[in-house]
Design a protein around this motif. Sequence first.
Motif, PDB file in Angstrom:
ATOM      1  N   LYS A  86      -6.480  17.411  -6.842  1.00  0.00           N
ATOM      2  CA  LYS A  86      -7.368  16.086  -7.127  1.00  0.00           C
ATOM      3  C   LYS A  86      -8.906  17.377  -6.907  1.00  0.00           C
ATOM      4  O   LYS A  86     -10.213  16.791  -7.775  1.00  0.00           O
ATOM      5  CB  LYS A  86      -7.074  16.058  -4.951  1.00  0.00           C
ATOM      6  CG  LYS A  86      -6.215  15.146  -5.597  1.00  0.00           C
ATOM      7  CD  LYS A  86      -7.084  15.127  -3.306  1.00  0.00           C
ATOM      8  CE  LYS A  86      -5.754  13.569  -3.328  1.00  0.00           C
ATOM      9  NZ  LYS A  86      -5.569  12.892  -1.991  1.00  0.00           N
ATOM     10  N   ARG A 111       1.070  -0.879  -0.634  1.00  0.00           N
ATOM     11  CA  ARG A 111       0.010   0.231  -0.040  1.00  0.00           C
ATOM     12  C   ARG A 111       1.299   1.098   0.095  1.00  0.00           C
ATOM     13  O   ARG A 111       0.918   2.147  -0.974  1.00  0.00           O
ATOM     14  CB  ARG A 111      -0.826   0.063   0.871  1.00  0.00           C
ATOM     15  CG  ARG A 111      -2.087  -1.101   1.100  1.00  0.00           C
ATOM     16  CD  ARG A 111      -3.144  -0.989   2.213  1.00  0.00           C
ATOM     17  NE  ARG A 111      -3.814  -1.829   2.120  1.00  0.00           N
ATOM     18  CZ  ARG A 111      -4.639  -2.473   3.630  1.00  0.00           C
ATOM     19  NH1 ARG A 111      -3.933  -2.344   4.626  1.00  0.00           N
ATOM     20  NH2 ARG A 111      -5.756  -3.592   3.290  1.00  0.00           N
ATOM     21  N   ALA A 158       2.655   1.662  -3.371  1.00  0.00           N
ATOM     22  CA  ALA A 158       1.674   1.942  -4.033  1.00  0.00           C
ATOM     23  C   ALA A 158       1.278   3.522  -4.292  1.00  0.00           C
ATOM     24  O   ALA A 158       0.902   4.299  -5.001  1.00  0.00           O
ATOM     25  CB  ALA A 158       0.134   1.413  -3.716  1.00  0.00           C
ATOM     26  N   ARG A 159       1.089   4.065  -2.671  1.00  0.00           N
ATOM     27  CA  ARG A 159       0.846   5.438  -2.858  1.00  0.00           C
ATOM     28  C   ARG A 159       1.861   6.269  -3.192  1.00  0.00           C
ATOM     29  O   ARG A 159       1.329   7.448  -3.819  1.00  0.00           O
ATOM     30  CB  ARG A 159       0.307   5.321  -1.387  1.00  0.00           C
ATOM     31  CG  ARG A 159      -0.497   4.983  -0.781  1.00  0.00           C
ATOM     32  CD  ARG A 159      -0.654   5.360   1.094  1.00  0.00           C
ATOM     33  NE  ARG A 159      -2.317   4.946   1.441  1.00  0.00           N
ATOM     34  CZ  ARG A 159      -2.432   4.517   2.188  1.00  0.00           C
ATOM     35  NH1 ARG A 159      -1.294   4.146   3.355  1.00  0.00           N
ATOM     36  NH2 ARG A 159      -3.593   3.647   2.374  1.00  0.00           N
ATOM     37  N   LYS A 162       3.565   5.434  -5.423  1.00  0.00           N
ATOM     38  CA  LYS A 162       3.775   5.870  -6.438  1.00  0.00           C
ATOM     39  C   LYS A 162       3.058   6.803  -7.385  1.00  0.00           C
ATOM     40  O   LYS A 162       3.046   7.391  -8.500  1.00  0.00           O
ATOM     41  CB  LYS A 162       3.605   4.162  -7.669  1.00  0.00           C
ATOM     42  CG  LYS A 162       3.433   4.264  -9.054  1.00  0.00           C
ATOM     43  CD  LYS A 162       3.445   2.927  -8.954  1.00  0.00           C
ATOM     44  CE  LYS A 162       3.223   2.411 -10.412  1.00  0.00           C
ATOM     45  NZ  LYS A 162       3.032   0.703 -11.070  1.00  0.00           N
ATOM     46  N   ASN A 163       1.294   6.375  -6.770  1.00  0.00           N
ATOM     47  CA  ASN A 163       0.425   7.092  -7.001  1.00  0.00           C
ATOM     48  C   ASN A 163       0.642   8.632  -7.072  1.00  0.00           C
ATOM     49  O   ASN A 163       0.417   9.667  -8.246  1.00  0.00           O
ATOM     50  CB  ASN A 163      -0.826   7.061  -6.708  1.00  0.00           C
ATOM     51  CG  ASN A 163      -1.866   7.828  -7.272  1.00  0.00           C
ATOM     52  OD1 ASN A 163      -2.229   8.239  -8.252  1.00  0.00           O
ATOM     53  ND2 ASN A 163      -3.101   7.372  -6.418  1.00  0.00           N
ATOM     54  N   LEU A 164       1.053   9.444  -5.679  1.00  0.00           N
ATOM     55  CA  LEU A 164       2.183  10.699  -5.933  1.00  0.00           C
ATOM     56  C   LEU A 164       2.862  10.964  -6.681  1.00  0.00           C
ATOM     57  O   LEU A 164       2.466  12.162  -7.364  1.00  0.00           O
ATOM     58  CB  LEU A 164       1.773  10.816  -3.914  1.00  0.00           C
ATOM     59  CG  LEU A 164       2.949  12.004  -4.094  1.00  0.00           C
ATOM     60  CD1 LEU A 164       1.580  12.805  -3.674  1.00  0.00           C
ATOM     61  CD2 LEU A 164       3.484  12.278  -2.763  1.00  0.00           C
ATOM     62  N   LYS A 165       3.416  10.188  -6.818  1.00  0.00           N
ATOM     63  CA  LYS A 165       4.258  10.720  -7.955  1.00  0.00           C
ATOM     64  C   LYS A 165       3.590  11.155  -9.561  1.00  0.00           C
ATOM     65  O   LYS A 165       3.896  11.375 -10.031  1.00  0.00           O
ATOM     66  CB  LYS A 165       5.548   9.848  -8.076  1.00  0.00           C
ATOM     67  CG  LYS A 165       6.193  10.288  -9.048  1.00  0.00           C
ATOM     68  CD  LYS A 165       7.735   8.783  -9.067  1.00  0.00           C
ATOM     69  CE  LYS A 165       8.913   9.137  -9.586  1.00  0.00           C
ATOM     70  NZ  LYS A 165      10.462   7.734 -10.108  1.00  0.00           N
ATOM     71  N   LYS A 166       2.995  10.080 -10.058  1.00  0.00           N
ATOM     72  CA  LYS A 166       2.623   9.900 -11.381  1.00  0.00           C
ATOM     73  C   LYS A 166       1.361  11.978 -10.922  1.00  0.00           C
ATOM     74  O   LYS A 166       1.384  12.239 -11.775  1.00  0.00           O
ATOM     75  CB  LYS A 166       0.829   9.182 -11.308  1.00  0.00           C
ATOM     76  CG  LYS A 166       0.907   8.739 -12.242  1.00  0.00           C
ATOM     77  CD  LYS A 166      -0.428   7.478 -12.682  1.00  0.00           C
ATOM     78  CE  LYS A 166      -0.751   7.926 -13.694  1.00  0.00           C
ATOM     79  NZ  LYS A 166      -1.901   6.410 -13.422  1.00  0.00           N
ATOM     80  N   GLN A 167       0.799  11.546  -9.984  1.00  0.00           N
ATOM     81  CA  GLN A 167      -0.042  12.296  -9.993  1.00  0.00           C
ATOM     82  C   GLN A 167       0.732  13.882 -10.017  1.00  0.00           C
ATOM     83  O   GLN A 167       0.595  14.955 -10.612  1.00  0.00           O
ATOM     84  CB  GLN A 167      -0.926  12.621  -8.242  1.00  0.00           C
ATOM     85  CG  GLN A 167      -2.309  11.872  -8.571  1.00  0.00           C
ATOM     86  CD  GLN A 167      -2.625  11.595  -7.322  1.00  0.00           C
ATOM     87  OE1 GLN A 167      -2.201  12.452  -6.435  1.00  0.00           O
ATOM     88  NE2 GLN A 167      -3.921  11.688  -7.350  1.00  0.00           N
TER      89      GLN A 167
END
Length: 72
Positions: free
Chosen positions: A25, A7, A10-11, A13-18
């Motif tokens: 948001k 988790r 994944a968080r 990775k998602n933060l970096k992607k955003q």
Amino acid sequence: MTRGNQRELARAKNLKKQQATGKSKSGDDKDGNKGANLLKRQERDAEVMRLKQQKAAEKKASAEGGAGTSKK
């Protein structure tokens, strides 16, 4: 508890992607509104609504005119 690690990864990775895409948001960052200030957006939206209302009024008038002649 390996899922906790997944988790976190994944968080991150998602933060970096955003951050890379520059998206926030909030839903206010639509492509049509990009770079436009509030007044310009309001004027554009008002014009779109006027056109929609005009088309709806024309459609209603034509429907009433056509239906009114056939009924007695």
